[in-house]
Every structure is written in structure tokens, then in C-alpha cells.
Design an enzyme around this catalytic site. Structure first.
Site, PDB file in Angstrom:
ATOM      1  N   HIS A 116      -3.831 -53.873 -20.359  1.00 31.20           N
ATOM      2  CA  HIS A 116      -2.523 -54.315 -20.837  1.00 31.20           C
ATOM      3  C   HIS A 116      -2.146 -53.641 -22.146  1.00 31.20           C
ATOM      4  CE1 HIS A 116       0.013 -57.595 -22.798  1.00 31.20           C
ATOM      5  NE2 HIS A 116       0.784 -56.916 -21.998  1.00 31.20           N
ATOM      6  N   ARG A 146       4.004 -53.678 -11.031  1.00 34.57           N
ATOM      7  CA  ARG A 146       2.655 -54.221 -10.824  1.00 34.57           C
ATOM      8  C   ARG A 146       2.638 -55.675 -11.267  1.00 34.57           C
ATOM      9  NH1 ARG A 146       1.117 -48.694 -12.722  1.00 34.57           N
ATOM     10  NH2 ARG A 146      -0.368 -47.825 -11.224  1.00 34.57           N
ATOM     11  N   ARG A 173       5.353 -55.327  -6.230  1.00 35.72           N
ATOM     12  CA  ARG A 173       4.110 -55.290  -5.447  1.00 35.72           C
ATOM     13  C   ARG A 173       3.383 -56.622  -5.611  1.00 35.72           C
ATOM     14  NH1 ARG A 173      -0.494 -51.002  -6.885  1.00 35.72           N
ATOM     15  NH2 ARG A 173      -0.794 -52.374  -8.668  1.00 35.72           N
ATOM     16  N   GLU A 222      -2.995 -46.419   0.587  1.00 37.87           N
ATOM     17  CA  GLU A 222      -3.972 -46.013  -0.430  1.00 37.87           C
ATOM     18  C   GLU A 222      -5.399 -46.105   0.072  1.00 37.87           C
ATOM     19  OE1 GLU A 222      -3.449 -48.436  -3.919  1.00 37.87           O
ATOM     20  OE2 GLU A 222      -3.038 -50.229  -2.770  1.00 37.87           O
ATOM     21  N   ASN A 262      -3.509 -42.855  -6.518  1.00 37.61           N
ATOM     22  CA  ASN A 262      -4.651 -43.139  -7.405  1.00 37.61           C
ATOM     23  C   ASN A 262      -5.845 -43.612  -6.580  1.00 37.61           C
ATOM     24  OD1 ASN A 262      -2.763 -42.693  -9.335  1.00 37.61           O
ATOM     25  ND2 ASN A 262      -2.517 -44.831  -9.916  1.00 37.61           N
ATOM     26  N   ARG A 283     -12.335 -43.700  -9.693  1.00 39.97           N
ATOM     27  CA  ARG A 283     -11.260 -43.243 -10.576  1.00 39.97           C
ATOM     28  C   ARG A 283     -11.528 -43.545 -12.047  1.00 39.97           C
ATOM     29  NH1 ARG A 283      -6.292 -47.245  -8.623  1.00 39.97           N
ATOM     30  NH2 ARG A 283      -5.422 -47.091 -10.703  1.00 39.97           N
ATOM     31  N   CYS A 340       3.759 -43.382  -5.438  1.00 33.13           N
ATOM     32  CA  CYS A 340       3.816 -44.136  -6.698  1.00 33.13           C
ATOM     33  C   CYS A 340       2.530 -44.035  -7.503  1.00 33.13           C
ATOM     34  CB  CYS A 340       4.174 -45.596  -6.449  1.00 33.13           C
ATOM     35  SG  CYS A 340       2.936 -46.483  -5.502  1.00 33.13           S
TER      36      CYS A 340
HETATM   37  C1  PEP Z   1      -2.371 -46.310  -6.659  1.00 30.22           C
HETATM   38  O1  PEP Z   1      -3.464 -46.710  -6.262  1.00 30.22           O
HETATM   39  O2  PEP Z   1      -2.001 -45.131  -6.572  1.00 30.22           O
HETATM   40  C2  PEP Z   1      -1.429 -47.240  -7.328  1.00 30.22           C
HETATM   41  C3  PEP Z   1      -0.228 -46.854  -7.666  1.00 30.22           C
HETATM   42  O3  PEP Z   1      -1.861 -48.483  -7.592  1.00 30.22           O
HETATM   43  P1  PEP Z   1      -2.807 -48.897  -8.807  1.00 30.22           P
HETATM   44  O4  PEP Z   1      -2.915 -47.712  -9.719  1.00 30.22           O
HETATM   45  O5  PEP Z   1      -2.149 -50.067  -9.459  1.00 30.22           O
HETATM   46  O6  PEP Z   1      -4.092 -49.230  -8.116  1.00 30.22           O
HETATM   47 MG    MG Z   2      -3.882 -48.804  -6.008  1.00 31.63          MG
END
Ligand code: PEP
Ligand code: MG
Length: 757
Positions: free
Chosen positions: A365, A472, A508, A606, A629, A640, A677
Site C-alpha cells: 500500500h 484492485r 476486480r 493470468e 504479471n 515475480r 492490464c
Molecule cells: C496481473 O497479474 O498481471 C495483474 C494485473 O494482477 P496483479 O498484479 O494484481 O496480480
Molecule cells: Mg494477477
């Protein structure tokens, strides 16, 4: 020799830590090889020098102090050659340098072995003999085997920051450069102000106060209350243009509570019973928290956590008996083990230079808030020596995730220049504000923003974004101490939907789990990224999910811009089950007299499984959005958040590009639009490929939007298509990135787009 080796390796493996392991090695080597001295040097990546880390037979004084440059003396020769150096009479060697003082003359026999991993010389293992000695092949083989073992241990320790910590430990100094993860872009130069976690009210111990000291205790308590009241008023003023009115009202509630007699008087009454202020405060707060938690009204129930927060703030003053004043001049770099969102409000906005936190990541945050405020942040700096940084000058590089401690003049000048370039770039980008993201040959690409915070709204609107491609919703869940109630959620979502109307806003549903655990909903898992996260968790908890769905539906009432998106879809059944719950939520609302339409529903792609089921999924939804991501981490099997494998994590990997193409094709077969996204959408070079791949919209953090727009406006669509064709023939992400960067350079914008990156 083999037995000895086996024994040493067993002992090393059983060592408590790397430092003990090194001591075991030098000790055992000296014994086993019957040499007069054994020592080990490690590369200090910050300075490029090899530091003496452990020794037997030399002087302990030199550990951490003896620092050898590559090429310097015989140890440096081992580094230079990356090969063993075996010298019978060291002092007569042309490269010999007299560094080791011995009372009884010099060492003669010398054998140095490089410790190598991935072709890098990470260290040197050395044995020395007072007499002349030509070491045998067996000696060399013995040390080479040990060096290989050490190389593995060093690489492991390097990944967790253990090497720099150890070097710092032996040298007793703060490293010059610290590494973390980029949290918010930008560069800042300023002085560190170290902040600490708020006091732990629940753990305050009991203590008696003598009758003659009671009034002093009461006075201290009143002072603490006054100080907190002052803080809250100051914070409210600073946040005035960052937070919307509803959120600001919280500060008024705080002030009211502090002004009320109950909280203050009850605590004073307890102190007058002869108890010290912190414990008296603890009991008063606990009583009020219990009262509020038992209330019917969900809004009032939620105030319990505000009371707890107030209690902690008062306690902090009581503990310190003086306010956490900022005593440094100029820009303030907030530094801490765990910098929290409220710490930001403690520094005047115009003095807040940057944020550096030992814990957290770019999705914390505080990092999101820093981005919204345009302040650089570096997160997850594991070996941050918090205790030694107060008042130190720092350069914070939020692009690369680096911090320089006590920088040299030359480095400061270099970063000053970078900041100048940044300002020029920002001015140039501003001129793009009203122009569409359209290629020179007329192909439009709608650009949306990713957000999760109310304070993002103003900059997002100003950036010229066409809507919100990813809100989010977990962010408001993450910054509270309990699940937000339905009404509270309605307020939060309504604010975003209203702020952007009539532009679309994709909310989302809750995506917690993985690296985003809720503090009040602990999940214990060995593999959180492969575990109970996103839609899996919400479908298992219909009470949480239905509350959220109802809140989302109510928030969208009458605005006609709400869209709903589901994270982490792996199976078609999850889409169907959510659609059922969504209908149930609309029915329930109808029973309550609230009529809302079922909004368009889309899913995130994803999880690789969803790529292969795109037909079955697309048929059941209104749109899809690729979350690159997670898709990248799951396709490439690269965490990641793991710095050790960060080099492998690249959304331009050919496998990711092929997956994206497959999703676009599949979704388009059913007439469904496809957005992207993930962070890849905010990468100007990648945006060119996504455009060519037929992606219908891109959603990114507000800071990335102008650069992406610039890239799209610079290259014709036909050229983008040609680049995609060429990229599909390349083997790895590096080659693809090179291809795209060269194209941007040819268009004359590469340097500018990459400036400061
Ligand atoms: C993603 O996974 O690409 C995404 C946008 O969601 P988050 O980064 O919130 O997991
Ligand atoms: Mg994600």
C-alpha cells in the site's frame, strides 16, 4: 584426502551460518594441509574489492580491513586469471606485494584458488607456508573442490543479501549501495528520517505509580493526548488535496474521540488508582473497542479499529515522552523496517523526498500511495541497516530500486543531471495530454489506468486516461484491520465510479492470497502463489464474496459505467459459479428494493490453463483482460517477487507473446474485446507489440501512461506489425527487447522514452 573433504563438507553444512562455515573451512584447511595460514576473501560487489573474511594463522585485525583490488598482489592475480596461482617462493614473484605483516619474517609458499560461479570470481581461497613450498596437484584439487562448495553457499547467501550483511559485519560499516525493489519511479536526494512501527498497545506491561508521582503521570498523559490531537489536525491538512472528503472525515472522528471526556477521563481515573499511564490507557482503549465491536451498526462497529489506532498513537508519545519530530533539513527520506501508509502523512508533502522500506514490495500500500503522490520508493531492502541511517544523506533511485548511502559529489551530480532530464521529459509529456493514443497511420489504442486507491483518481483523470482498466479492490481490504463492511465498500467503489463516469471502470473482485495476505485473515501455505488466492478464496467464502458483489452493484447504481472482473480464473466452472452468485446478489438487492442491472463481466487471463481454454471462457464472458504479471510468472515458472530469478522474469519472453496472441485470437473468435492490464502494458516497447497483436486496450499505472502514449504515437501500425512478425522469429526476451528499442530509436523517441528508466 577424500575422507577429510567429506568431513569438512559435513561440518560446513551443519554450520549455523555462513560466517561460522567460513571459520570451519579455514581451520580445517590449515589442519588438513599442514599449512601455516589459510584464509578466504569475498568479493564486495559495491567496491569491486576482495575482502578478507576469515583466517587462521594471519591476524584477526585484518579481517574486514584487508581489501584487495583485482590484479593487486598474488591474491589479485588469482582474480585476474580466474585460475589457481601456485608459487613456491612468493616474495620473489614479480606480482608479489607485501601486505601481510608477520613477526617472524614473510610467507613463502603460496597457493590461491578462485571461487567461481557463473564465470564470476566471487572470492579467493588461499593457503600460505612460511617455508618455501611447491603445492602438489592433490593440494590444488583439494582446494578446488572446497572452492566449488563455497561458491554454491555464496550464491545462495548473495541472493538473500547475506553476503553484503556479512561484509558489513566484518568491516563494521554501512554499505555504500543497498538494493531493493523499485516501488515507485523517480530519483530523490535527501536525508534519512527513520520511522518505527507503532507501539504495541496490547502488550503494555502493568506498573505501579507512587502516590506522589500520580499527578506527573496524569500530566504526561494529557500532553500525549494533546500531541496526538495536534498530529491529527496536521495530517488532515496535509491530506486535504490527496484524499476525498469522506476519507478526511475520519480525521474529524479521531479529533472528536480525543476531545470526548470518556476516553481521557476514564484513563485519568485509572491513573489515579496508582497505575502508570500506558496500562491505564490500554484498559480504557480495550473497553471502548469491545463496546464498538458489539454494536449493531456496521459503520460504528468499524470504528473499533480507529480507537485502537488512536490508542497506539497516544502510547507512542507516552513511550517516547517526546514527539517523533523530524530534525533534519531539506528533503526527507522516510526509512524504516516497515514504512506504513500513515508515516507518509507525518511529513509535510513538500518535504517528502522518498520512501525506503526493508519490507514490502511494489504492491504494498505504501508503494502505491507513493506512486500516487509522485514520490520515489524502494521496497524490500533486506539488508537495510535501519539503526545506522538516521540523518545520513541518501540517493534513492526508484527506477532501479537502489539506495546510495553518503554518496560522493560525482554521484550526486550524476543523479542531479538525471533529475533534470526527468523534469524535461515530464514537461514534454504534458503536451501530449489532450492527444489520443493513435499511431501515425490512424490506429487508436484506448489507454486505461490501474488503480486501487482513491488518491489516484485526480492524477488519473488528469493523465487523460479513458477509464479504469483495473481497480484492485483488495487495496482497501489490505489497509484496514478487518474486512470492510458493505456500506464502507459501497462508499469506496462509488467514489471511483463517480470520479470516472461516464468513462468505464473495471472493478476486480477481491484478489488476496499469494503475496497479498490480509493481516486479519491469515493463510498458512507452502506455496501461496499456487494456493488459495483470488477467485478460489472468494468462491470458498460466499459470505465475503456476496458482500463485495452487493457493494459493487450498489456502487454502480445509475452510473452505467461499471464492469466486473474476476482474478485467477483456472476453470470454466469458476466463471459459471460467479455468474450465479452475481445473479443472486442482484436478486437480493431487488428484494431490498434496489434495482440494479447485471454489469458486464470479464475475467483475467493470468493462469496458463485459461489460455488453453480461451474459447470456452470467452463464450461465457463479456471481455477478457490479460494479467501479464501472473501469466509471466506461471508460464516461465519464475516467482515475480524473487530477486534471485528476477533476470528470468520478462513479459517479452516469446512464450508469453505466443500466449497473448492465442488469447487475442480466441477471444476475438467470439467477438470479445481483449485488454492487457499487467505491467507489460505500461512498458512502451511492449505496448507496440501488444498493439500489433490486436489487443484492444491497455491498462497501466498512471505514471506509465504518457510514455506509452508517446511510443504509440511514434510508430505506424504497419511498422508495429512488421516488428511483431520479426519478434516471433526471435528466441528470447533480450533479442525482442533489442529489436523494439532499436525501432523506437529509429523513430527518434527511444532515448526519451527510456530516460530515467
Ligand atoms: C496481473 O497479474 O498481471 C495483474 C494485473 O494482477 P496483479 O498484479 O494484481 O496480480
Ligand atoms: Mg494477477
Amino acid at each position: 584426502m577424500l575422507d577429510v573433504l567429506r568431513r569438512i563438507i559435513q561440518q560446513v553444512n551443519a554450520a549455523r551460518d555462513l560466517s561460522q562455515a567460513l571459520q570451519i573451512v579455514v581451520h580445517a584447511v590449515r589442519d588438513a594441509m599442514r599449512v601455516d595460514a589459510a584464509s578466504v576473501y569475498f568479493l564486495d560487489a559495491d567496491t569491486g574489492r576482495y575482502v578478507l573474511m576469515a583466517q587462521e594463522g594471519l591476524s584477526d585485525e585484518m579481517v574486514g580491513r584487508l581489501r584487495i583490488a583485482p590484479g593487486e598482489g598474488l591474491v589479485g592475480l588469482v582474480v585476474e586469471r580466474a585460475e589457481p596461482v601456485n608459487v613456491e617462493d612468493a616474495p620473489s614473484h614479480p606480482r608479489y606485494r607485501h601486505t601481510l605483516q608477520r613477526e617472524n619474517g614473510e610467507f613463502h609458499g603460496f597457493l590461491g584458488i578462485p571461487i567461481i560461479q557463473h564465470r564470476r570470481v566471487l572470492g579467493v581461497l588461499v593457503v600460505r607456508q612460511v617455508a618455501q613450498r611447491r603445492f602438489s596437484e592433490t593440494d590444488e584439487a583439494f582446494l578446488l573442490t572446497l572452492a566449488a562448495q563455497l561458491a554454491g553457499a555464496i550464491t545462495q547467501a548473495e541472493a538473500t543479501g547475506g553476503i553484503s550483511r556479512l561484509i558489513e559485519e566484518v568491516s563494521g560499516r554501512v554499505p555504500f549501495m543497498l538494493r531493493g525493489r523499485p516501488g515507485s519511479p523517480g530519483v530523490a536526494i535527501g536525508r534519512a528520517h527513520v520511522v518505527f512501527a507503532p507501539a504495541n498497545l496490547e502488550r503494555v506491561p502493568e506498573r505501579k505509580v507512587e502516590p506522589e508521582a500520580v499527578e506527573a503521570e496524569v500530566a504526561a498523559f494529557r500532553e500525549a493526548v494533546d500531541a496526538v490531537r495536534g498530529d491529527i489536525q496536521r495530517m488532515a491538512r496535509r491530506m486535504e488535496d490527496v484524499l476525498p472528503a469522506e476519507e478526511l472525515a475520519l480525521f474529524d472522528v479521531f479529533s472528536m474521540m480525543l476531545g470526548s471526556d470518556t476516553l481521557v477521563d476514564e484513563t485519568i481515573a485509572r491513573i489515579r488508582e496508582g497505575r502508570w499511564a500506558p496500562a491505564a490507557l490500554r484498559d480504557t482503549i480495550a473497553e471502548h473497542v469491545r463496546l464498538f465491536e458489539a454494536m449493531e451498526d456496521p459503520y460504528l462497529r468499524e470504528r473499533a479499529s480507529d480507537i485502537r489506532d488512536l490508542g497506539r498513537r497516544i502510547l507512542a508519545y507516552l513511550q517516547a515522552r517526546h514527539p517523533p519530530r523530524i530534525e533534519i533539513e531539506g528533503p526527507v527520506i522516510l526509512v524504516g523496517e516497515e514504512v506504513a501508509a500513515f508515516h507518509l502523512a507525518e511529513v509535510p508533502r513538500e518535504r517528502l523526498g522518498a520512501v525506503v522500506s526493508a519490507r514490502g514490495s511494489g504492491t504494498s500500500h505504501v508503494a502505491i500511495l507513493a506512486r500516487a503522490l509522485g514520490v520515489p520508493a524502494v521496497m524490500g531492502v533486506e539488508d537495510l541497516p535501519v539503526g545506522q541511517l538516521q540523518g545520513q544523506e541518501l540517493i534513492v533511485d526508484g527506477y532501479e530500486g537502489r539506495i546510495f548511502v553518503k554518496p560522493s559529489d560525482a554521484l550526486r551530480q550524476e543523479f542531479d543531471r538525471l533529475r533534470g532530464e526527468e523534469r524535461e521529459l515530464a514537461a514534454g509529456l504534458e503536451s501530449l495530454h489532450d492527444l489520443p493514443a493513435e499511431t501515425p497511420d490512424g490506429v487508436r489504442m484506448p489507454l486505461y489506468v490501474n488503480t486501487g486507491l482513491l488518491s489516484d483518481i485526480t492524477p488519473s483523470l488528469e493523465s487523460g486516461a479513458e477509464g479504469v482498466g483495473l481497480y484492485r479492490t483488495e487495496v482497501p481490504f489490505l489497509v484496514r484491520e478487518h474486512f470492510p463492511g458493505e456500506d464502507e465498500q459501497v462508499r469506496i467503489y462509488r467514489h471511483v465510479l463517480e470520479g470516472f463516469a461516464p468513462r468505464p471502470v473495471i472493478l476486480r473482485t477481491l484478489d488476496v492470497g499469494g503475496d497479498k495476505p490480509l493481516p486479519y485473515f491469515p493463510i498458512q501455505e507452502d506455496n501461496p502463489f499456487l494456493g488459495w488466492r483470488g477467485i478460489r478464496l472468494t468462491l470458498d467464502h460466499p459470505e465475503i464474496f456476496l458482500t463485495q458483489l452487493r457493494a459493487i452493484l450498489r456502487a454502480g447504481q445509475g452510473l452505467d459505467n461499471l464492469q466486473l472482473m474476476l482474478p485467477m480464473i483456472t476453470e470454466v466452472a469458476e466463471v459459471e459459479e460467479t455468474a450465479r452468485l452475481l445473479r443472486r446478489a442482484t436478486d437480493e438487492l431487488l428484494e431490498d428494493g434496489i434495482e440494479v442491472p447485471v454489469p458486464p463481466m470479464g475475467v483475467m487471463i493470468e493462469v496458463p490453463a485459461a489460455v488453453y481454454q480461451i474459447d470456452a471462457i470467452a463464450r461465457r464472458v463479456d471481455f477478457v483482460s490479460i494479467g501479464t504479471n501472473d501469466l509471466t510468472q506461471y508460464l516461465l515458472a519464475v516467482d515475480r517477487n524473487n530477486a534471485q530469478v528476477a533476470e528470468l522474469y520478462d513479459g517479452l519472453h516469446p512464450a508469453v507473446i505466443e500466449a497473448i496472441l492465442q488469447v487475442v485470437e480466441g477471444a476475438h473468435r467470439h467477438g470479445r474485446p481483449v485488454g492487457v492490464c499487467g505491467e507489460l502494458a505500461g512498458d512502451p516497447a511492449a505496448a507496440i507489440l501488444l498493439l500489433a497483436a490486436g489487443v484492444d486496450s491497455l491498462s497501466m499505472s498512471v505514471a506509465s501512461l504518457p510514455r506509452v502514449k508517446w511510443a504509440i504515437r511514434s510508430l505506424p501500425f504497419a511498422e508495429a506489425r512488421r516488428l511483431l512478425d520479426e519478434a516471433r522469429g526471435l528466441q528470447d526476451a533480450r533479442a525482442i527487447r533489442r529489436l523494439l528499442n532499436e525501432a523506437l530509436d529509429r523513430a527518434g523517441v527511444g532515448g526519451l522514452i527510456r530516460a530515467g528508466k
